[in-house]
Design an enzyme around this catalytic site. Sequence first.
Site, mmCIF file in Angstrom:
data_model
loop_
_atom_site.group_PDB
_atom_site.id
_atom_site.type_symbol
_atom_site.label_atom_id
_atom_site.label_comp_id
_atom_site.label_asym_id
_atom_site.label_seq_id
_atom_site.Cartn_x
_atom_site.Cartn_y
_atom_site.Cartn_z
ATOM 1 N N GLU A 1 -6.985 -5.409 7.643
ATOM 2 C CA GLU A 1 -5.681 -4.852 7.244
ATOM 3 C C GLU A 1 -4.585 -5.654 7.936
ATOM 4 O O GLU A 1 -4.454 -5.614 9.162
ATOM 5 C CB GLU A 1 -5.599 -3.373 7.647
ATOM 6 C CG GLU A 1 -4.227 -2.767 7.366
ATOM 7 C CD GLU A 1 -4.085 -1.322 7.853
ATOM 8 O OE1 GLU A 1 -5.101 -0.635 8.064
ATOM 9 O OE2 GLU A 1 -2.937 -0.887 8.036
ATOM 10 N N ARG B 1 4.497 -5.270 9.217
ATOM 11 C CA ARG B 1 5.544 -4.896 10.168
ATOM 12 C C ARG B 1 6.110 -6.100 10.916
ATOM 13 O O ARG B 1 6.946 -5.937 11.797
ATOM 14 C CB ARG B 1 5.040 -3.809 11.129
ATOM 15 C CG ARG B 1 3.896 -4.208 11.975
ATOM 16 C CD ARG B 1 3.348 -3.013 12.744
ATOM 17 N NE ARG B 1 2.507 -2.175 11.901
ATOM 18 C CZ ARG B 1 1.700 -1.221 12.366
ATOM 19 N NH1 ARG B 1 1.634 -0.964 13.649
ATOM 20 N NH2 ARG B 1 0.956 -0.523 11.538
ATOM 21 N N THR C 1 0.858 -0.971 6.476
ATOM 22 C CA THR C 1 2.277 -0.640 6.641
ATOM 23 C C THR C 1 3.046 -0.866 5.337
ATOM 24 O O THR C 1 4.159 -1.397 5.327
ATOM 25 C CB THR C 1 2.921 -1.410 7.823
ATOM 26 O OG1 THR C 1 2.004 -1.506 8.906
ATOM 27 C CG2 THR C 1 4.156 -0.671 8.335
ATOM 28 N N LYS D 1 -5.908 7.368 4.134
ATOM 29 C CA LYS D 1 -5.902 7.104 5.568
ATOM 30 C C LYS D 1 -5.459 8.393 6.258
ATOM 31 O O LYS D 1 -4.482 9.009 5.810
ATOM 32 C CB LYS D 1 -4.909 5.971 5.850
ATOM 33 C CG LYS D 1 -4.590 5.750 7.313
ATOM 34 C CD LYS D 1 -3.536 4.645 7.515
ATOM 35 C CE LYS D 1 -4.169 3.298 7.578
ATOM 36 N NZ LYS D 1 -3.554 2.366 8.561
HETATM 37 C C1 3PG Z 1 -1.266 1.419 13.365
HETATM 38 O O1 3PG Z 1 -0.837 1.496 12.245
HETATM 39 O O2 3PG Z 1 -0.631 0.967 14.332
HETATM 40 C C2 3PG Z 1 -2.656 1.850 13.543
HETATM 41 O O3 3PG Z 1 -2.776 3.169 13.282
HETATM 42 C C3 3PG Z 1 -3.245 1.434 14.815
HETATM 43 O O4 3PG Z 1 -3.285 2.473 15.712
HETATM 44 P P1 3PG Z 1 -3.946 2.199 17.124
HETATM 45 O O5 3PG Z 1 -3.098 1.121 17.776
HETATM 46 O O6 3PG Z 1 -3.898 3.508 17.832
HETATM 47 O O7 3PG Z 1 -5.344 1.699 16.866
#
Ligand code: 3PG
Length: 213
Positions: free
Chosen positions: A45, A49, A73, A133
Site C-alpha cells: 500500500e 500522503r 490514503t 479496512k
Molecule cells: C496508517 O495509515 O498510518 C496506518 O494505519 C498505519 O498505522 P500504524 O503506523 O499504526 O501501523
Amino acid sequence: MTQAHGSVADILSAARLIPVLTIERLDRAVPLARALVAGGVRTLEITLRTAAGADAAAAIQAEVPEAIVGLGTVVRRQDLELAQRLKLPFAFSPGATPELLDAAVELGVPFIPGVGTASELIASMARGFTTVKLFPAEQVGGVGMLKALSGPFPSARFNPTGGVSPANMRDYLALKNVVAVGGSWLATPADIEASDWAGITAKCESAMAGARA
Ligand code: 3PG
C-alpha cells in the site's frame, strides 16, 4: 459492483500482511519494493500522503513486477482517478464518505473503504464494498470490535490497520472475518529514509513467518 469479482478479498487474503508505505523520496521507491519482495511481502500500500506517493506507486508498478501495488490514503475523487489511470488492483481509504463511495462505484475502482463504525460499514456494504479496512483498528476497538461486528455483518471482511504490530498481529489474523492486517512497522519512514533495505527484508521475513504460523 467494484468488488463483485472478489479479487480485492482474494488479493488481501493471499497477502495476509500489507505494509503501509509513506515514501518521501522517489529514488527510494524501487529499492524499497525490492527489499519488501525479497522478504516475502509482495502486496504493497503506497500512501498518497507525500508528494512522491503517486510517482512512487507508478515506478514500483513499472519496475518491480513481483509487487502487487495499490494506493493508500485515498481521500479525494482525484485519488480514485489516479488508481483508475494506473489500473491498480486496489485502493485503500482511511474513511468511507458517501462522496468517495459513490465515486468509486462510478469509476469502477477496486476500492477498500475505511470504517470505524457500524454505520460506515453499512454505507460501504450497501454499495457492494464488503471488504473494508478497519481504521484505526486498535483505537476503535481492535479484536473485540471485529468479534462484535461479525454478528450483525457475517459477510464483511476486514483489513485492520492502525496500531497493528508483531505483538498483536496474530490475534487479528486468527479471526475469521480478517483477511489481512496492515501496518507501517515493516518499513517505517525512518527505515526508508535510512535506505535500510537489509533491515526491512529481515523484518518482513520474520513477520511473514509469524503471520503464517
Ligand atoms: C496508517 O495509515 O498510518 C496506518 O494505519 C498505519 O498505522 P500504524 O503506523 O499504526 O501501523
